[in-house]
Design a protein around this motif. Structure first.
Motif, PDB file in Angstrom:
ATOM      1  N   SER A 246       0.901  -1.268  -0.084  1.00 36.36           N
ATOM      2  CA  SER A 246      -0.053   0.063   0.057  1.00 36.36           C
ATOM      3  C   SER A 246       0.822   1.343  -0.135  1.00 36.36           C
ATOM      4  O   SER A 246       0.503   2.399  -0.386  1.00 36.36           O
ATOM      5  N   ASP A 247       2.118   0.995   0.456  1.00 34.76           N
ATOM      6  CA  ASP A 247       2.942   2.347   0.486  1.00 34.76           C
ATOM      7  C   ASP A 247       3.283   2.888  -0.910  1.00 34.76           C
ATOM      8  O   ASP A 247       3.496   3.848  -1.227  1.00 34.76           O
ATOM      9  N   ILE A 248       3.480   1.703  -1.979  1.00 36.78           N
ATOM     10  CA  ILE A 248       3.789   2.112  -3.296  1.00 36.78           C
ATOM     11  C   ILE A 248       2.713   1.956  -4.433  1.00 36.78           C
ATOM     12  O   ILE A 248       2.938   2.411  -5.387  1.00 36.78           O
ATOM     13  N   ALA A 249       1.573   1.233  -4.202  1.00 41.41           N
ATOM     14  CA  ALA A 249       0.351   1.014  -5.025  1.00 41.41           C
ATOM     15  C   ALA A 249      -0.842   0.926  -4.433  1.00 41.41           C
ATOM     16  O   ALA A 249      -1.621  -0.132  -4.416  1.00 41.41           O
ATOM     17  N   PRO A 250      -1.260   2.098  -3.546  1.00 42.03           N
ATOM     18  CA  PRO A 250      -2.468   2.110  -3.042  1.00 42.03           C
ATOM     19  C   PRO A 250      -3.730   1.875  -3.517  1.00 42.03           C
ATOM     20  O   PRO A 250      -4.670   1.171  -3.280  1.00 42.03           O
ATOM     21  N   TYR A 251      -3.443   2.302  -4.885  1.00 48.27           N
ATOM     22  CA  TYR A 251      -4.777   2.424  -5.663  1.00 48.27           C
ATOM     23  C   TYR A 251      -4.791   1.129  -6.719  1.00 48.27           C
ATOM     24  O   TYR A 251      -5.665   1.215  -7.662  1.00 48.27           O
ATOM     25  N   VAL A 252      -3.640   0.447  -6.949  1.00 48.27           N
ATOM     26  CA  VAL A 252      -3.927  -0.513  -7.713  1.00 48.27           C
ATOM     27  C   VAL A 252      -4.960  -1.671  -7.494  1.00 48.27           C
ATOM     28  O   VAL A 252      -5.153  -1.987  -6.359  1.00 48.27           O
ATOM     29  N   MET A 253      -5.444  -2.395  -8.605  1.00 48.70           N
ATOM     30  CA  MET A 253      -6.653  -3.084  -8.382  1.00 48.70           C
ATOM     31  C   MET A 253      -6.201  -4.415  -8.111  1.00 48.70           C
ATOM     32  O   MET A 253      -5.419  -4.985  -8.964  1.00 48.70           O
ATOM     33  N   HIS A 254      -6.961  -5.323  -7.247  1.00 52.12           N
ATOM     34  CA  HIS A 254      -6.556  -6.893  -7.183  1.00 52.12           C
ATOM     35  C   HIS A 254      -7.496  -7.374  -8.419  1.00 52.12           C
ATOM     36  O   HIS A 254      -8.816  -7.303  -8.293  1.00 52.12           O
ATOM     37  N   PRO A 255      -6.941  -8.095  -9.187  1.00 51.41           N
ATOM     38  CA  PRO A 255      -7.701  -8.447 -10.428  1.00 51.41           C
ATOM     39  C   PRO A 255      -8.841  -9.530 -10.138  1.00 51.41           C
ATOM     40  O   PRO A 255      -9.918  -9.726 -10.989  1.00 51.41           O
TER      41      PRO A 255
END
Length: 282
Positions: A246-255
């Motif tokens: 979450s530090d580096i990719a908080p808004y990336v979606m889990h597919p």
């Protein structure tokens, strides 16, 4: 994404299975499509903001002729890798290689192969609970940052409690975003070799280890490969994975779960009361 085209660049080279092809050489035709952002170059009229296609053509010819290969499949694979590694703005390349004089004993316009290659985005979970833990994580990222894989960013380091087998020292965990030209199978093999280089021994499941490297996400793909399951099947349950990610990719979606990483982290905190995370390394 914008595109740049080079069509039927003529190059004389010495590729082919037959010995005559390697001795006498023949004419090849190369067509190259490049995917890159041309907006800044278009607005500034600055050649340094784009790919100089004249320079590219000369460098492609030099690269294409520096060795002799049996297969044109090898030729295009090497050439695609060369372009992606040496031209930073290029995100994807398609190469069509035509062989007009293919010696098959039949009349034809040409034999050809075409490939597409591009940078993939992946996220790696790292952990260590033996020796100099911080050094182990840093060395692993240094080893990842070579050749066809590059570390883009890394998270804070977190001291965490062991999960599963608890009779062991606390872990130090982090996450890294990488871009890579490797396939998922190639990537996991690459990471296993790094673990081997850093002296990981697999004696007890979830037991002590100098380094642990897991592929958490790779583009938006979902796999069921025996060697590597993507997304990592337990990442959404593990706060020691989600917190650094979450530090580096908080808004990336889990597919699979169709939720952002920060949402999964918040859910894990509620479920586990944040017990896995002990402290952030300053």
């Amino acid at each position: 994404m914008d595109k740049m085209y080079i069509k039927d660049l003529e190059v004389y080279a010495y590729h082919g299975v037959n010995i005559e092809e390697k001795n006498m050489g023949q004419r090849f035709l190369l067509s190259i499509d490049l995917w890159l952002n041309l907006r800044e170059a278009g607005e500034s009229d600055d050649l340094t903001k784009t790919v100089n296609y004249a320079e590219l053509c000369h460098n492609v010819e030099k690269e294409f002729t520096k060795a002799k290969y049996d297969l044109i499949e090898t030729c295009v694979e090497k050439l695609a890798q060369y372009i992606l590694l040496n031209y930073e703005p290029v995100e994807k390349v398609k190469i069509l290689l035509k062989k007009p004089w293919a010696p098959i004993g039949k009349p034809l316009d040409y034999a050809a192969v075409e490939i597409e290659r591009f940078w993939h985005r992946a996220f790696i979970g790292l952990g260590s609970n033996m020796g100099n833990k911080k050094q182990n994580l840093e060395e692993a990222m240094e080893l990842m940052n070579t050749g066809t894989t590059r570390v883009i960013k890394s998270s804070n380091f977190y001291t965490t409690k062991p999960v599963g087998y608890t009779e062991q020292d606390d872990f130090l965990n982090c996450a890294a975003e990488i871009k890579t030209l490797l396939t998922p199978r190639e990537l996991i093999e690459f990471l296993l070799n790094i673990e081997k280089d850093l002296r990981r021994e697999r004696i007890v499941r979830w037991g002590p280890r100098t380094i642990d490297l897991d592929v958490l996400l790779y583009d938006d793909i979902i796999t069921s490969l025996e060697e590597i399951i993507i997304p990592h099947p337990r990442m959404h349950e593990r706060l020691f994975v989600l917190k650094p990610l979450s530090d580096i990719a908080p808004y990336v979606m889990h597919p699979v779960l169709n939720k952002r990483i920060v949402e999964l982290e918040q859910e894990a905190v509620k479920t586990q009361n944040g017990d896995e995370i002990i402290d952030m390394l300053k």
